[in-house]
Motif scaffolding. Structure first.
Motif, short mmCIF file in Angstrom:
data_model
loop_
_atom_site.label_atom_id
_atom_site.label_comp_id
_atom_site.label_asym_id
_atom_site.label_seq_id
_atom_site.Cartn_x
_atom_site.Cartn_y
_atom_site.Cartn_z
N PRO A 38 0.82 -1.22 0.00
CA PRO A 38 0.00 0.00 0.00
C PRO A 38 0.85 1.26 0.00
N GLU A 39 0.44 2.25 -0.78
CA GLU A 39 1.13 3.53 -0.81
C GLU A 39 0.33 4.60 -0.09
N ALA A 40 -0.98 4.46 -0.10
CA ALA A 40 -1.83 5.42 0.59
C ALA A 40 -3.08 4.71 1.05
N LYS A 41 -3.54 5.08 2.24
CA LYS A 41 -4.73 4.47 2.82
C LYS A 41 -5.72 5.58 3.11
N TYR A 42 -6.98 5.29 2.90
CA TYR A 42 -7.99 6.34 3.03
C TYR A 42 -9.19 5.87 3.82
N CYS A 43 -9.85 6.82 4.48
CA CYS A 43 -11.15 6.54 5.06
C CYS A 43 -12.17 6.52 3.92
N TRP A 44 -13.38 6.08 4.28
CA TRP A 44 -14.39 5.92 3.21
C TRP A 44 -14.83 7.27 2.67
N ASP A 45 -14.82 8.31 3.48
CA ASP A 45 -15.19 9.63 2.97
C ASP A 45 -14.20 10.09 1.92
N CYS A 46 -12.91 9.92 2.19
CA CYS A 46 -11.90 10.35 1.24
C CYS A 46 -11.92 9.42 0.02
N TYR A 47 -12.20 8.16 0.26
CA TYR A 47 -12.28 7.25 -0.87
C TYR A 47 -13.40 7.68 -1.81
N ARG A 48 -14.53 8.06 -1.21
CA ARG A 48 -15.67 8.50 -2.02
C ARG A 48 -15.29 9.74 -2.81
N TYR A 49 -14.51 10.62 -2.17
CA TYR A 49 -14.07 11.83 -2.84
C TYR A 49 -13.14 11.49 -4.01
N LEU A 50 -12.32 10.46 -3.82
CA LEU A 50 -11.33 10.11 -4.84
C LEU A 50 -11.92 9.19 -5.91
N THR A 51 -13.05 8.57 -5.61
CA THR A 51 -13.61 7.55 -6.49
C THR A 51 -13.70 7.97 -7.96
N PRO A 52 -14.11 9.19 -8.26
CA PRO A 52 -14.19 9.54 -9.70
C PRO A 52 -12.88 9.38 -10.44
N PHE A 53 -11.78 9.32 -9.69
CA PHE A 53 -10.47 9.28 -10.35
C PHE A 53 -9.85 7.89 -10.35
N VAL A 54 -10.51 6.94 -9.72
CA VAL A 54 -9.89 5.62 -9.58
C VAL A 54 -10.85 4.54 -10.06
N ASP A 55 -10.30 3.37 -10.27
CA ASP A 55 -11.11 2.21 -10.60
C ASP A 55 -11.86 1.75 -9.36
N ASP A 56 -12.80 0.91 -9.55
CA ASP A 56 -13.53 0.34 -8.42
C ASP A 56 -12.57 -0.41 -7.51
N ILE A 57 -12.88 -0.37 -6.24
CA ILE A 57 -12.06 -1.08 -5.27
C ILE A 57 -12.24 -2.58 -5.50
N ALA A 58 -11.17 -3.31 -5.25
CA ALA A 58 -11.26 -4.77 -5.39
C ALA A 58 -12.27 -5.29 -4.38
#
Ligand SMILES: [Zn+2]
Length: 74
Positions: A38-58
């Motif tokens: 892992p290079e970066a770990k996020y809470c779900w709020d930040c993940y939701r914020y980043l989601t438009p820029f990333v693929d779906d989580i495994a």
């Protein structure tokens, strides 16, 4: 290989973006020698914020070494 997302379960850590304590969190990193680093770990709020820029989580994190194959059931 590009960055991949994994769901980390049963570990306590700190969100890289907001500093909140997190358990069972999404992490982005790379697979090196079949190990997820892992290079970066996020809470779900930040993940939701980043989601438009990333693929779906495994969806399954227990088996991060599972090769990408065609699903048996279409
Ligand atoms: Zn956060």
């Amino acid at each position: 290989m590009g960055p991949v997302w994994r769901l980390i379960k049963g570990q306590k850590d700190i969100c890289h973006r907001c500093g909140r304590e997190i358990v069972d969190f999404p992490a982005v990193g790379r697979v090196v020698d079949f190990q997820f680093k892992p290079e970066a770990k996020y809470c779900w709020d930040c993940y939701r914020y980043l989601t438009p820029f990333v693929d779906d989580i495994a969806p399954v994190s227990q088996d991060p070494f599972q090769p990408v194959t065609k699903p048996a059931i279409p």
